[in-house]
Design a protein around this motif. Sequence first.
Motif, PDB file in Angstrom:
ATOM      1  N   ASP A   3      24.756-101.194  21.640  1.00  0.00           N
ATOM      2  CA  ASP A   3      26.011-100.597  22.102  1.00  0.00           C
ATOM      3  C   ASP A   3      25.969-100.368  23.616  1.00  0.00           C
ATOM      4  OD1 ASP A   3      27.118-100.576  19.601  1.00  0.00           O
ATOM      5  OD2 ASP A   3      26.566 -98.495  19.167  1.00  0.00           O
TER       6      ASP A   3
ATOM      7  N   THR B 288      26.218-103.747  25.365  1.00  0.00           N
ATOM      8  CA  THR B 288      27.578-104.270  25.233  1.00  0.00           C
ATOM      9  C   THR B 288      28.515-103.628  26.253  1.00  0.00           C
ATOM     10  OG1 THR B 288      27.305-104.753  22.873  1.00  0.00           O
ATOM     11  CG2 THR B 288      29.562-104.480  23.677  1.00  0.00           C
TER      12      THR B 288
ATOM     13  N   SER C  56      36.897-106.790  22.065  1.00  0.00           N
ATOM     14  CA  SER C  56      36.079-105.681  22.559  1.00  0.00           C
ATOM     15  C   SER C  56      36.561-105.200  23.926  1.00  0.00           C
ATOM     16  CB  SER C  56      34.612-106.115  22.652  1.00  0.00           C
ATOM     17  OG  SER C  56      34.099-106.463  21.393  1.00  0.00           O
TER      18      SER C  56
ATOM     19  N   GLN D   3      39.797-103.170  23.553  1.00  0.00           N
ATOM     20  CA  GLN D   3      39.533-101.839  22.992  1.00  0.00           C
ATOM     21  C   GLN D   3      38.950-100.903  24.042  1.00  0.00           C
ATOM     22  OE1 GLN D   3      36.776-101.790  19.710  1.00  0.00           O
ATOM     23  NE2 GLN D   3      37.184 -99.667  19.218  1.00  0.00           N
ATOM     24  N   ARG D   4      38.117-101.435  24.925  1.00  0.00           N
ATOM     25  CA  ARG D   4      37.457-100.582  25.918  1.00  0.00           C
ATOM     26  C   ARG D   4      38.367-100.258  27.101  1.00  0.00           C
ATOM     27  NH1 ARG D   4      32.547 -98.693  26.760  1.00  0.00           N
ATOM     28  NH2 ARG D   4      31.844 -98.228  28.880  1.00  0.00           N
TER      29      ARG D   4
END
Length: 338
Positions: free
Chosen positions: A277, A280, A318, A321-322
């Motif tokens: 995590d 990432t 991803s 979402q971030r």
Amino acid sequence: MLEHALLFDAQGQPLLSGKLNASREWAEVNAFCNRVYMPLATKPLVQGADPNATLRTLSIGRIVLSRFCFGVPTKADEFDPSSGNIIVVNTMRGSVCHPLMGGATIDTQPGDSYVVDCSRTDYWNVANGDDLQFNLTIPHRLMEETAQRWYGFVPEDDLWKKRLVFGRGHSAWLSLLDYATRSVDARSDGVASPLMEKRIEETLCLELLRGWAECSGLNLETGARGAAPRYVREAERLMEERAHEAPSITEIAVQLGISARSLSEGFRRFRGITPHDYLTARRLEGLRKALEDAPPGETVSSIASTRGYVNLTAMTASYRQRFGESPYQTLRNRLARA
């Protein structure tokens, strides 16, 4: 403050028209509570009383905002911990009784803000019937992500289990909520732009985290950072330096002379997340900077491929979402400013 929350937007246009905003049926009220907060039990304290409920709600990102009251004296309990939700109750009118630590209770008055993590501790409240609440439902996971992003670690349960009042009167927190609700535009059916939603979501979580920690006696600036062993801090440094190379966790562990399992255990204990995590997040941040600094002629695919991304669909999901926007939008905005 918040008098017009979820009633009107910044242009003075009515919000949530055409939706269920009130009810005198317990079935509707309970369905609203189960959907907006989590599964729970309600009991009117006046036998046979029907509710006169206010039920207004909308979402900003993953946070659900609600303007709510039962309209009769009511006890709510048996909040389901498996929902994974944090509840923030901002009392606008009347009073609401909540549990504190050590068996104490408190009656919140207009302007008071109370927080409880129902995924970590039990909760109940008693509303006096003349109350009006402006509530937030926030996934615990979202708060963990915010803490990791801003402070580099996830607090342990000595924070999350604290049930407390963190704001009183005309607090900065209420001013922030007022701004957040006014940022929603009724012309877009009560939905803010994705980028605006992401920014407001982040700000709300960060301000709540700050106030919650301050009232709990936890210093987030130091927190668990200094307590983490050297190999965890070295792994973080290596992952930041090598993020563009897309190294594996095993490669990082080998470079440190430890096993991947030991590295994972260290991150779990001292950071509350997995090393994957963490890596990432650093890779996505590096990708965003590369997109923002990209020269003319570069594409999302070309920039992403040089940073080790193969599955562009998963990367885009991803990234959105971030950051609340797609990689293409970031690149387009960069080129528009050039």
